[in-house]
Design a protein around this motif. Sequence first.
Motif, short mmCIF file in Angstrom:
data_model
loop_
_atom_site.label_atom_id
_atom_site.label_comp_id
_atom_site.label_asym_id
_atom_site.label_seq_id
_atom_site.Cartn_x
_atom_site.Cartn_y
_atom_site.Cartn_z
N SER A 7 52.37 -73.94 58.81
CA SER A 7 51.30 -74.76 59.55
C SER A 7 50.02 -75.01 59.10
O SER A 7 49.54 -76.16 59.06
CB SER A 7 51.19 -74.00 61.01
OG SER A 7 52.57 -73.99 61.47
N GLU A 8 49.40 -74.14 58.47
CA GLU A 8 48.17 -74.22 57.71
C GLU A 8 48.25 -75.23 56.64
O GLU A 8 47.40 -75.86 56.09
CB GLU A 8 47.47 -72.77 57.46
CG GLU A 8 47.22 -72.10 58.43
CD GLU A 8 46.84 -70.44 58.09
OE1 GLU A 8 47.05 -70.29 56.91
OE2 GLU A 8 46.42 -69.77 58.83
N TYR A 10 50.48 -77.55 56.37
CA TYR A 10 50.44 -79.03 56.92
C TYR A 10 49.29 -79.39 57.27
O TYR A 10 48.93 -80.67 56.92
CB TYR A 10 51.40 -79.01 58.28
CG TYR A 10 51.39 -80.34 58.98
CD1 TYR A 10 52.25 -81.23 58.32
CD2 TYR A 10 50.59 -80.38 60.07
CE1 TYR A 10 52.22 -82.57 59.11
CE2 TYR A 10 50.67 -81.61 60.75
CZ TYR A 10 51.45 -82.63 60.14
OH TYR A 10 51.55 -83.77 60.87
N GLN A 11 48.33 -78.63 57.77
CA GLN A 11 46.88 -79.31 58.00
C GLN A 11 46.09 -79.69 56.93
O GLN A 11 45.30 -80.55 56.60
CB GLN A 11 46.25 -78.00 58.84
CG GLN A 11 46.55 -77.93 60.16
CD GLN A 11 46.89 -79.16 61.14
OE1 GLN A 11 45.87 -79.86 61.22
NE2 GLN A 11 47.82 -79.10 62.04
N ARG A 12 46.37 -78.87 55.69
CA ARG A 12 45.89 -79.35 54.49
C ARG A 12 46.32 -80.45 53.80
O ARG A 12 45.60 -81.45 53.45
CB ARG A 12 45.91 -78.03 53.41
CG ARG A 12 45.16 -76.78 53.85
CD ARG A 12 44.93 -76.01 52.55
NE ARG A 12 46.36 -75.44 52.13
CZ ARG A 12 46.67 -74.43 52.61
NH1 ARG A 12 46.13 -73.52 53.58
NH2 ARG A 12 47.75 -73.89 52.14
N VAL A 14 47.70 -83.20 55.57
CA VAL A 14 47.22 -84.06 56.40
C VAL A 14 46.04 -84.57 56.11
O VAL A 14 45.40 -85.56 56.11
CB VAL A 14 47.18 -83.79 58.04
CG1 VAL A 14 46.63 -84.94 58.75
CG2 VAL A 14 48.64 -83.58 58.56
N ASP A 15 44.97 -83.33 55.63
CA ASP A 15 43.60 -83.87 55.13
C ASP A 15 43.89 -84.67 53.74
O ASP A 15 42.56 -85.02 53.54
CB ASP A 15 42.95 -82.57 55.17
CG ASP A 15 42.58 -82.02 56.59
OD1 ASP A 15 42.75 -82.72 57.49
OD2 ASP A 15 42.08 -80.90 56.50
N SER A 196 49.82 -70.37 66.77
CA SER A 196 48.41 -70.67 66.84
C SER A 196 47.52 -69.38 67.90
O SER A 196 46.23 -69.36 68.00
CB SER A 196 48.13 -71.93 67.39
OG SER A 196 48.56 -72.15 68.78
N GLN A 246 53.41 -78.47 68.69
CA GLN A 246 52.61 -78.81 67.75
C GLN A 246 52.77 -78.00 66.55
O GLN A 246 53.33 -78.43 65.14
CB GLN A 246 51.26 -78.82 67.98
CG GLN A 246 50.78 -79.78 68.92
CD GLN A 246 50.85 -79.21 70.53
OE1 GLN A 246 51.75 -78.40 70.69
NE2 GLN A 246 50.05 -79.63 71.23
N ALA A 250 54.48 -78.89 62.75
CA ALA A 250 53.70 -78.79 61.62
C ALA A 250 54.57 -77.93 60.66
O ALA A 250 54.50 -78.36 59.48
CB ALA A 250 52.47 -78.06 62.17
#
Length: 603
Positions: A7-8, A10-12, A14-15, A196, A246, A250
């Motif tokens: 999940s972490e 995925y956030q990178r 997306v950025d 989360s 979510q 992710a």
Amino acid sequence: MILQSLSEYYQRLVDEEDSGVAPPGYSPAKVSHVLLLDEAGQLVDIRSITVKKGSKELPKSLLVPQQVSRTSGVAANILCDNMAYVLGIERSKQGEVQGAASKQADFKAKNIAFLLSVEDAGAQAVRFFLESWSSEAALFHPLIAARLEELLAGNNVVFKLDGIPGYIHELPAVREAWANREAEEDDGAAGQCLVSGEVLSLARIHPLIKGVVGAQTSGAAVVSFNIDSFTSYGKSQSYNAPVSKQAAFAYSTALNYLLVGTTNKVRLANMVMVFWGDRKGSSQEEATLAWSLNPVMDDRGEMDDGSREIDPNAARQAEIILKNVKAGLPAQAPDFDADTRCYLLGLAPNAARLAIRFWQVSTFGDILGKIAHHYQDMEIAGMERAGGWIAPWRILKALAVQEDTGNIPPLLEGQLIKSIVSGQPYPRTLYNLALNRCRTGGERGGVTMIRAAVIKACLLRQYRQQDVEKEAMITVSLQEDKPNQAYQLGRLFALLEKAQRDALGRQINATIRDRYFGAASATPGAVFPLLLRLSRHHLSKAEFGEVTDRKIQKVLIQVDGFPAHLTLEDQGQFVLGYYHQKEQGNYSSSKTNQTEGQGEQDE
């Protein structure tokens, strides 16, 4: 820990603007054609958007409204689907073109209901098209008839409004409507997410993971509960492991992204390993790790098993880094950060689910050091013929019966990779398989460079923990004065085999290796007296028999009788002695025998 790390990641992604990862509510799809419509919903043209790669035309990957997971039954997607759903035509199991009225009706109903309130000309054009279209008309439409074979290949199609840039599913009004629909349909049970820690709407069914060879083509689940025995405290399916929608989206999107990529995964028979770094811009570290676990063997940037492509410049840089680390030097590459944290995940198919073969968290520097140590342990005479590196998948293939990857023990891939990246002793199964394959005759049996290297590496790591003096005696090349009876017996067997070949030539139906190697390596006392008697006849007929006979006598001086049995450890030493003698002592240079023979005549 696994889901949280994904999940972490995925956030990178997306950025990162150019990552191409799907945003929430979307998923990648392979699209081959575009249906061009006018504002009245009439089909104007059908255009191919495939990408030429070599001699093949491959579909383009587009981000489309998240597609449903289809295992059976009828379930249509929004604004992107295959020809059976969009136009209502498909090919039967017998190969005949037929209508698909039920699928097209489902696609029509869902999309019209979604587009009805979207105030956009492109959205309404699709609605008008679906309202007037029928599966019967598709079979006779001239535009479809002209591209029928292409359209029935099974890939998806999307819509485009004539004269307007972009696809209809990418229009701002459509994207806004899709986001609103996702929010309205979020009716899952609320609970604390294990990933989360927040109280959010929970996922009843997690998205499927695609790209693992051997799993179902529609995808397989990492988290899944589907039988009554998993129901507890009134919780069914994935509510037993509460993960928010979510977080489920992710981690599954990140994992699918890794499996689709070319430089973040390595396949070993039935297992695939994915890996990633914990910071942005860690492509150099990931490419180096990918190359190190599956070295490129040619200049085209292709793996010698054809499974993956890697940029040739990145491959050359990766080899330089690995050679430096192997020699005990710093990586000496400005873009390689040895302290970047690295995550490694091994997956294998298990019916409709995925099995986690192993999970490890370390740094790229530590992992690369362990891999370099593995290649150092595997070094053996003759390896230069294989390019100097033996990839793990080649090890597994060499140890499988008939060298068929389908015969590899199911847990061995994960155990091997785990031992490589952690520096732990190799699994005992690996050593036993290598011995068995060395003892086996036939076309794909016998002592090969890879099998001998595996035995050497296994013995090295065993002695490293138990006996440092024995570790020092395991060498890369021939050691004529090695004080190990089993090793010297292996050398003796290789010399006796050479005597037979020199006497009878290479066109022998069955050599002493084919007949006696297994017995000689396990019970030398029952075999070697017979072989020595046979050798007298062979030596008398061989052209340079005196030279070979002298070598045999030198070995016999170091042999203190023939033991009745050899342990598994000594059987490995026997194989190494045989391989070293055969590789370097017998066939490394035919001129050596000629020179020594001439010297004896001069005397």
